[in-house]
Each structure stands twice: as C-alpha cells, then as structure tokens.
Write a protein that holds these residues in place. Sequence first.
Motif, PDB file in Angstrom:
ATOM      1  N   GLU A   1       0.868  -1.175   0.000  1.00  0.00           N
ATOM      2  CA  GLU A   1       0.000   0.000   0.000  1.00  0.00           C
ATOM      3  C   GLU A   1       0.908   1.228   0.000  1.00  0.00           C
ATOM      4  O   GLU A   1       1.790   1.363   0.854  1.00  0.00           O
ATOM      5  CB  GLU A   1      -0.896   0.001   1.237  1.00  0.00           C
ATOM      6  CG  GLU A   1      -1.775   1.207   1.370  1.00  0.00           C
ATOM      7  CD  GLU A   1      -2.843   1.339   0.295  1.00  0.00           C
ATOM      8  OE1 GLU A   1      -3.480   2.403   0.239  1.00  0.00           O
ATOM      9  OE2 GLU A   1      -3.057   0.389  -0.506  1.00  0.00           O
TER      10      GLU A   1
ATOM     11  N   ARG B   1       1.187   5.269   0.312  1.00  0.00           N
ATOM     12  CA  ARG B   1       0.443   6.404   0.870  1.00  0.00           C
ATOM     13  C   ARG B   1       1.287   7.658   0.774  1.00  0.00           C
ATOM     14  O   ARG B   1       2.515   7.602   0.908  1.00  0.00           O
ATOM     15  CB  ARG B   1       0.091   6.161   2.339  1.00  0.00           C
ATOM     16  CG  ARG B   1      -0.788   4.973   2.557  1.00  0.00           C
ATOM     17  CD  ARG B   1      -2.043   5.072   1.779  1.00  0.00           C
ATOM     18  NE  ARG B   1      -3.162   5.335   2.666  1.00  0.00           N
ATOM     19  CZ  ARG B   1      -4.423   5.255   2.312  1.00  0.00           C
ATOM     20  NH1 ARG B   1      -4.738   4.932   1.091  1.00  0.00           N
ATOM     21  NH2 ARG B   1      -5.368   5.509   3.163  1.00  0.00           N
TER      22      ARG B   1
ATOM     23  N   ALA C   1       1.665   9.737   6.660  1.00  0.00           N
ATOM     24  CA  ALA C   1       1.011   8.932   5.633  1.00  0.00           C
ATOM     25  C   ALA C   1       0.705   7.518   6.124  1.00  0.00           C
ATOM     26  O   ALA C   1      -0.358   6.967   5.844  1.00  0.00           O
ATOM     27  CB  ALA C   1       1.874   8.885   4.384  1.00  0.00           C
TER      28      ALA C   1
ATOM     29  N   SER D   1      -2.547   6.770   7.877  1.00  0.00           N
ATOM     30  CA  SER D   1      -3.794   6.780   7.093  1.00  0.00           C
ATOM     31  C   SER D   1      -4.220   5.388   6.632  1.00  0.00           C
ATOM     32  O   SER D   1      -5.262   5.236   6.002  1.00  0.00           O
ATOM     33  CB  SER D   1      -3.650   7.716   5.894  1.00  0.00           C
ATOM     34  OG  SER D   1      -2.745   7.187   4.945  1.00  0.00           O
TER      35      SER D   1
ATOM     36  N   ALA E   1       5.219   4.707   2.887  1.00  0.00           N
ATOM     37  CA  ALA E   1       4.571   5.970   3.215  1.00  0.00           C
ATOM     38  C   ALA E   1       5.489   7.147   2.910  1.00  0.00           C
ATOM     39  O   ALA E   1       6.625   7.195   3.374  1.00  0.00           O
ATOM     40  CB  ALA E   1       4.183   5.975   4.691  1.00  0.00           C
TER      41      ALA E   1
END
Length: 131
Positions: free
Chosen positions: A64, A66, A76, A79, A114
């Motif tokens: 993921e 971010r 980040a 989140s 992130a």
Amino acid sequence: MAQIPAGSNRPGELTRQQTGAAFETRARAWLERKGLRFVAANVHERGGEIDLIMMHRQVTVFIEVRYRRSARYGGAAASVTRSKQQKLLRAARVWLARHSGSFDTVDCRFDVLAFTGDDVEWITNAFTLPS
C-alpha cells in the motif's frame, strides 16, 4: 456549456489521481532499488485495490502506497486504517486465488510505503492476517 475538468482548481497542480500515480511510480522505483522485483500495479479485485505487488526473494509482497504532504494530521502511514487493511486482505485473497494460490500456500506479507513530505517510511509486515 463546457464542463470544468474534475480535480484541482489551481493551475499547475496535480489532481489526486495524478499525485497517487506519481507516488506509486516513485514507490516502485524505490523498492526496486531495495531489491524487490515488480509483479503488478493497480490491481483491482473484488473488495479493493492493491497498489503494488512485488517479490522479495520468495515472498509475495502486497504494498500500500500512501502520501501526505505533511504530518500535520498524522503521517502517511497513519492513514492505513483497519478498514483499508481489511480491503487489502480481501483483494489479496482474490488475487492469490486467481493465481492458483492462497494465504496457506504462498508466503506473503503486507507492507506500507509511506511518503510524508520528503520522508519515506517502509513498514514491512505492516499488518498480518487475522488469526
């Protein structure tokens, strides 16, 4: 009457989608420099989307990505909510099944990359399968 394009109303500023795509590209290059091998990007499966799928040695890594401009409201990485984690798990389960695998048969992990301002934080094993 002509329609106004969706997105930023500030000239020269990227839309959310453009910003996301730019940071996913940046994340891929950053992770490849760390030794991961690219498999897929922006994988849409029932239940969610996986930003990047890469291999780290023999481990399938679901990533993921971010981005937050600043840490003013949390970085980040903060989140990635529990709800987002559940969506990623569901999407990964479907993707693995489409590729003749499962969480029981494939060594995999979930990472977060992130970007907060100019800082990069790579969280390996950011979350795991519920027991």
